[in-house]
Design an enzyme around this catalytic site. Structure first.
Site, PDB file in Angstrom:
ATOM      1  N   CYS A 198      42.663  39.864  39.255  1.00 33.11           N
ATOM      2  CA  CYS A 198      42.728  38.778  40.235  1.00 33.11           C
ATOM      3  C   CYS A 198      43.609  37.614  39.802  1.00 33.11           C
ATOM      4  O   CYS A 198      43.805  36.671  40.566  1.00 33.11           O
ATOM      5  CB  CYS A 198      41.322  38.271  40.539  1.00 33.11           C
ATOM      6  SG  CYS A 198      40.288  39.599  41.137  1.00 33.11           S
TER       7      CYS A 198
ATOM      8  N   CYS B  32      38.752  33.683  37.592  1.00 31.98           N
ATOM      9  CA  CYS B  32      38.225  34.782  36.794  1.00 31.98           C
ATOM     10  C   CYS B  32      38.946  36.058  37.217  1.00 31.98           C
ATOM     11  O   CYS B  32      39.588  36.078  38.266  1.00 31.98           O
ATOM     12  CB  CYS B  32      36.729  34.941  37.028  1.00 31.98           C
ATOM     13  SG  CYS B  32      36.327  35.233  38.758  1.00 31.98           S
TER      14      CYS B  32
END
Lengths: 473, 728
Positions: A137, A457
């Site tokens: 991500c 994250c």
């Protein structure tokens, strides 16, 4: 504070949206006021002998729920749209960049270097090299910081960095057994060999292999891990639902008020022009409460409504050395300053990247939490955001896992993700990072702050944080 | 009212959370105290109309309730007393079963024996998916049966076949498996750290979930019974047929008979109790269970098995202090079966290991052995492929000594040749750091002879592993007069990390285990010469209770290795007349009959067949050495005792000579290293329960025929003269 804010929203949600926006606007003005009053640890993060690197422009395609209007495209089509949007908005000559970098997570095998395919398709000069990076991500964060690195090292002056994710179509493979048979078939020389290979195909060979949604090292899906993380920090279902509602409500306000200026319109072949994100759905707490847990059953707290959804989308940013930008007549939006990557236990701390990254990048920059005017954290799950908040606010966690004397402190909600986040705007894995950085730049301009912080994250138990400084207006 | 120390409770809304916490121990067990407090607490809760549900949870991190207190069983003076205990708890648990409010057992860690029986008397069970959560009924391993209602409730809960399997094997059941079997209703994932440590938060979370469930059951939102699947309905119908159940009892009994040779009473009583309950009603079932429980508690088998259990606990502790430097890095010389086996148990437990040998083939084979063992676990889903890879990354196979300088211990498993041992010792000593220990995995060479070549004899020690290393739990550690205390403490700590049961013995040829096995083997060879026949001999010894007969054992170990051991020990202890075991074994192995590994030994080994036949060529060789069997000492029973008495006498002699530190370690070593029948508890408990006098008189009878190899040792004679003398 969060609940106060929500109350305002709630009482406001029956009124016309403009009125709601006014409420929030007054809030941001307070922040602006505070920013002027507060004394910063540092006036600027500019350092003698270190090149200033700036964000000239950042754009993105509308983020759409996968399987909707973009369904028939390919990933490079989306990336191409973002690149063309960037060209259009900046008026950048097609041969004026030195390099192009894209981030992506689930790779289309036909366009594994999607950066190159998209650049060629967007009409960039074929003399501009392009490569693709992947870091879950935070892939487009990696694309951007790679660009920063190239410029800082004097290799390039001007780089386009972006990201793309296309979840409407993912590579589904034949089973390993079937693949093996098919490859052997290629090498078979006689008809007999071929027939015997074909004859060896069994029903089991035909079951397809889907791209894994689970963490490879732990075999745990991210939603499951998020649920455990939320439980570990004692985050309740209500807290998560409230945060999700906040995200959607704020996104809706920002969209309605036209604050999401990074969104470009995109004429999808065979379809209409798309110019808005389509996943923003403010709903009532009652509606939120009806959903059953999606991962940990029956007692879990993470639901489809308090998680980010599968999204198609692409982003692009133009990054230059300050000198070059000024020489080309651009007015930069922001300075890209210190950044860090962190990584930790992929099982029990999979989504705690922001908690590890935030104190580290602040320390690098010589700033404190109170110096930051604008926070943009990637919202993978409401539970993940709340867990990070609690981790940052815990002395025990700070001492035990961050090697600090005390807690870092949680970002104040009145500065946090004020234009919505991944939960509501959508989260095309590879493209979100650019959106976060561009949003910080735009919010700094709008709210008049000086420093912004991006944190995210990523799968694999990794994380990223970056400090962004407003460009003097 | 006395203050409660073991059980406490608090109200969370209208749910009572009952916490088990024995302040006097690390592990909760069902003691009189805990049990009476629990009942008092329950009475209070039941009397409180405002309480709608209850949660039963442990405050101990690694266990719910690890079983009934063994002391209660051991202190029972008669079978009636034990039956009374069983009856009393049965009645109390019946109250749990009939509780007017739902009781949810929240299980994290061990839930065994009496703990499981308590849990299954509750209305609902939630367990954490932790790697340390295990449910089971291990009573059979102690020669007992689940005497607190387990034989009655389990079959109803998980079905007859599963229940019998659980109770007859005593195996631990993981949380996942328990959920699939229907032993627990719901699973809770263990959590990572939050704003407090992971373990603490996990227990809290388990409690929160359990309280929610208790409320849910109370207001009928959570159903107690799940809609049964078609498969389950079918299974229930089938199990409803008396004929089918009869078949199952029969199959189970036959299996038990085959595996125990009728030497263990507990499995039979378990089947009997289950059967009584299912065929004649619960009341009769509970009665049968408690009576059988009482009977079993006073058997010598239970006594022996409980003794072994305590012994094993003792031998899993380091009695020699904490080593000055924590041992983390191993270097192993020799990548053969033993060397690779040692590497395997080391890396699996998080140690790092270098495996060195001299040829590429041998290190490749060693690497494959370790990989294969891990990969088998992956296939069985006991390990993820990722965990396998990370574990493998702790192993380095190599041809040179690089990395040895940072090793904390070097274990050699090279050929059993003193010159080779000396050579590698000198090579290694030139590289290793001063704190590093040199351990030899020799099976027979005296450690002091090996240490003779060392510049630091205080750092030299023996670590005798048993093959296959990953299966055999025993580690025999051998000290010389010069071995330092810290060297010993370090070696023990390594062994414990590898999960071994450890006995520490003094240096002597063959140490303890092989010295005793040698006696068995030597007598077995003589019996073969006397025409006992390999198959007959093996079956004689397995029916005595050995897991494997001496002939098969020799084939497994390898006849060449057995010959080698025999040679060394014959040299050390002298030969008693005729052809020695060594001569015969060498003769066999020189013809290529090396046992299982060469496909031919005394038996023939063919792939795909379990039924093995005697190798006719080996039989020919044995005929060469034929001697007449003296009829006075050649009955089946005499033949058994000839083998056993030599073993036992040698064990006692080892204690007499100070090779062994105590009878407990002697028993553990014999059972876990030499396969001495567990229900006898080991040679020392065997002497205690049989009576030294009786054993001596039998040996005297053999001595008359064969001379001094049957002469009882002095310590055994002392015990025979004074029956009040006991080893335990």
């Amino acid at each position: 504070m969060a609940s106060m804010l929500l109350n305002t929203m709630w009482s406001g949600s029956v009124r016309p949206s403009r009125a709601v926006w006014l409420g929030a606007r007054s809030l941001s003005m307070t922040a602006q006021l505070q920013a002027q009053v507060q004394t910063k640890s540092k006036k600027t993060l500019a350092r003698p002998g270190v090149k200033n690197i700036v964000l000239v422009e950042g754009v993105r395609t509308p983020f759409l729920l996968s399987g909707t209007t973009y369904a028939d495209l390919m990933p490079h089509d989306l990336a191409r749209a973002a690149l063309q949007g960037l060209l259009h908005r900046t008026g950048l000559p097609k041969d004026a960049v030195d390099y192009i970098i894209y981030g992506t997570v689930i790779q289309e095998v036909k366009t594994s270097n999607v950066a190159r395919e998209a650049a060629l398709g967007a009409g960039f000069s074929d003399k501009i090299p392009a490569h693709t990076v992947t870091m879950a991500c935070i892939s487009s964060n990696q694309a951007m910081t790679s660009a920063v690195g190239l410029i800082a090292a004097g290799q390039c002056d001007s780089v386009v960095a972006g990201g793309v994710e296309f979840m409407s179509d993912v590579p589904i493979r034949h089973s390993r057994k079937m693949r093996k048979t098919m490859l052997s078939l290629n090498r078979a020389k006689t008809l007999g060999q071929r027939l015997s290979l074909i004859g060896s195909i069994r029903l089991a060979h035909l079951s397809p292999e889907l791209p894994a949604v689970a963490e490879f090292s732990t075999a745990e899906t991210m939603g499951h891990s998020a649920d455990r993380l939320a439980a570990a920090f004692g985050v309740s279902r209500i807290e998560q639902d409230e945060f999700a509602v906040r995200s959607h409500t704020l996104a809706k306000q920002a969209q309605d008020a036209g604050l999401l200026q990074d969104v470009i319109s995109f004429k999808v072949p065979g379809r209409d022009i798309v110019s808005k994100d389509n996943g923003i759905r403010p709903s009532s707490m009652e509606q939120m409460g009806k959903l059953k847990p999606a991962f940990v059953k029956p007692h879990g707290t993470v639901t489809a409504a308090n998680s980010s959804f599968l999204t198609d989308g692409a982003s692009a940013a133009l990054i230059m050395s300050e000198e070059k930008a000024l020489a080309m007549g651009y007015k930069p939006k922001a300075y890209l300053r210190d950044f860090v990557y962190v990584s930790q236990d992929p099982k029990d701390q999979l989504l705690l990247g922001p908690t590890y990254g935030t104190p580290k990048v602040l320390e690098r920059a010589g700033l404190t939490m109170s110096d930051i005017d604008v926070f943009e954290f990637h919202e993978a799950f409401a539970g993940q955001i709340m867990a990070n908040m609690k981790a940052l606010d815990s002395d025990w966690f700070g001492q035990t896992y961050l090697g600090r004397k005390s807690k870092v402190g949680a970002p104040p909600m009145e500065k946090f993700n004020l234009w919505g986040g991944s939960l509501s705007l959508g989260h095309p894995f590879g493209a979100t990072g650019c959106r976060l950085v561009t949003t910080v730049a735009h919010r700094l301009q709008k709210e008049g702050g000086q420093y912004g912080l991006v944190a995210a994250c990523a799968a694999g138990g990794q994380g990223h944080a970056m400090v962004i400084e407003a460009y003097p207006q | 009212m006395l203050a409660r120390t073991h059980v406490s409770y608090e109200l969370k809304d209208d749910v009572a959370v009952i916490r088990l916490n024995d302040p006097t121990a690390k592990v909760n067990t069902l003691t009189w105290q805990l049990q009476s407090e629990l009942m008092a607490v329950m009475e209070e809760i039941w009397a409180n109309g405002a309480v709608k549900g209850a949660v039963l949870i442990s405050s101990k991190p690694g266990n719910f309730l690890a079983g009934a207190d063994i002391k209660i069983i051991q202190s029972a003076n008669s079978s009636e007393e034990a039956t009374g205990f069983s009856r009393q708890v049965q009645k109390q648990l019946e109250k749990f079963e009939k509780s007017p409010i739902p009781i949810v057992a929240a299980i994290h860690g061990l839930c065994l024996g009496g703990g499981l029986e308590l849990a299954i008397a509750c209305q609902y069970r939630i367990a954490t998916k932790s790697k340390n959560t295990f449910l089971g009924t291990p009573e059979v391993k102690l020669g007992l049966l689940p005497g607190l209602g387990g034989t009655q409730r389990l079959p109803k809960l998980v079905g007859l076949p599963e229940a019998l399997d659980m109770m007859l094997t005593g195996r631990n059941i993981s949380a996942d498996r328990a959920k699939k079997m229907g032993l627990v209703h719901q699973l809770v994932d263990p959590l990572g750290p939050g704003t407090k440590p992971a373990e603490e938060r996990t227990i809290e979370y388990l409690e929160e979930v359990a309280v929610g469930v208790a409320k849910g059951i109370a207001n009928k939102q959570v159903p107690l019974t799940k809609e049964k699947s078609l498969m389950q309905k079918l299974q229930d119908t089938v199990m409803g047929l008396g004929q089918v159940r009869k078949m199952i009892y029969k199959t189970a009994s036959e299996k038990v008979q085959k595996q125990t040779k009728g030497l263990y009473p507990a499995p039979v009583k378990i089947i009997e109790s289950v059967k009584t309950g299912l065929e004649h009603g619960t009341k009769a079932g509970y009665l049968a269970e408690s009576e059988n429980f009482g009977k079993l508690t006073v058997t010598s088998e239970a006594n022996a098995l409980i003794g072994l259990y305590h012994g094993q606990v003792t031998c899993k502790k380091n009695h020699f202090g904490t080593p000055e430097k924590d041992v983390k890095r191993l270097a192993i010389l020799g990548a053969g079966l033993m060397g690779a086996g040692i590497a395997q148990v080391s890396v699996h437990k998080g140690l790092t290991a270098i495996l060195k040998d001299t040829t590429e083939e041998s290190i490749s084979r060693g690497h494959e052995q370790v990989y294969k063992s891990l990969n088998t676990k992956v296939k069985k889903r006991a390990l993820t492929s990722f965990e396998r890879d990370v574990t493998m990354s702790n192993l380095s196979v190599q041809l040179d000594y690089s990395g040895f300088q940072s090793a904390d211990i070097v274990i050699e498993a090279v050929s059993e040749d003193i010159n080779i041992k000396h050579k590698v010792l000198k090579e290694v000593e030139a590289i290793i750091s001063p704190h590093c220990i040199f351990a030899s995995n020799t099976s027979t060479l005296p450690i002091k002879d090996i240490a003779a070549a060392s510049k630091h004899p205080e750092k030299v020690i023996g670590m005798h592993y048993f093959s296959p290393v990953d299966k055999m739990p025993l580690l025999e550690i051998i000290t010389t007069d010069e071995t330092s205390k810290d060297t010993l403490a370090s070696a023990v700590s390594v062994g414990l990390k590898q999960g071994k049961v450890i006995i520490v013995v003094r240096d002597s040829p063959g140490f303890y285990a092989n010295r005793c096995i040698f006696q068995t083997m030597a007598e077995a060879i003589i019996l073969l010469q006397e025409g006992a026949g390999p198959k007959k001999l093996d079956s004689l010894m397995t029916s005595f209770g050995y897991p494997i007969g001496p002939v098969s054992l020799s084939d497994e170990v390898g006849l060449d290795i057995a010959a080698h051991v025999a040679e060394n020990l014959t040299k050390a202890f002298g030969v008693e007349g005729g052809h020695s075991a060594h001569t015969i074994l060498s003769d066999l192995s020189e013809r290529g009959f090396k046992g299982r590994k060469s496909g031919k030994g005394i038996y023939l080994y063919e792939d795909g067949t379990k039924d093995r036949s005697v190798n006719p060529e080996a039989e020919e060789i044995l005929k060469k050495y034929k001697v007449a069997a003296p009829p006075a000492v050649s009955s089946d029973s005499d033949r058994q005792y000839r083998v056993v008495s030599r073993f036992v006498n040698e064990a006692v002699l080892c204690l007499q000579e100070g090779i062994l530190r105590n009878p407990v370690e002697g028993d553990i070593g014999a059972v876990f290293g030499c396969g001495f029948p567990p229900f006898h508890g080991g040679p020392f408990r065997f002497v205690d329960s049989m009576g030294a006098e009786r054993l001596v008189s039998i040996m005297r009878r053999f001595e008359d025929v064969y001379g001094n190899r049957f002469t009882p040792c002095q310590l055994l004679l002392d015990h025979a003269q004074d029956p009040s003398k006991k080893f335990h």
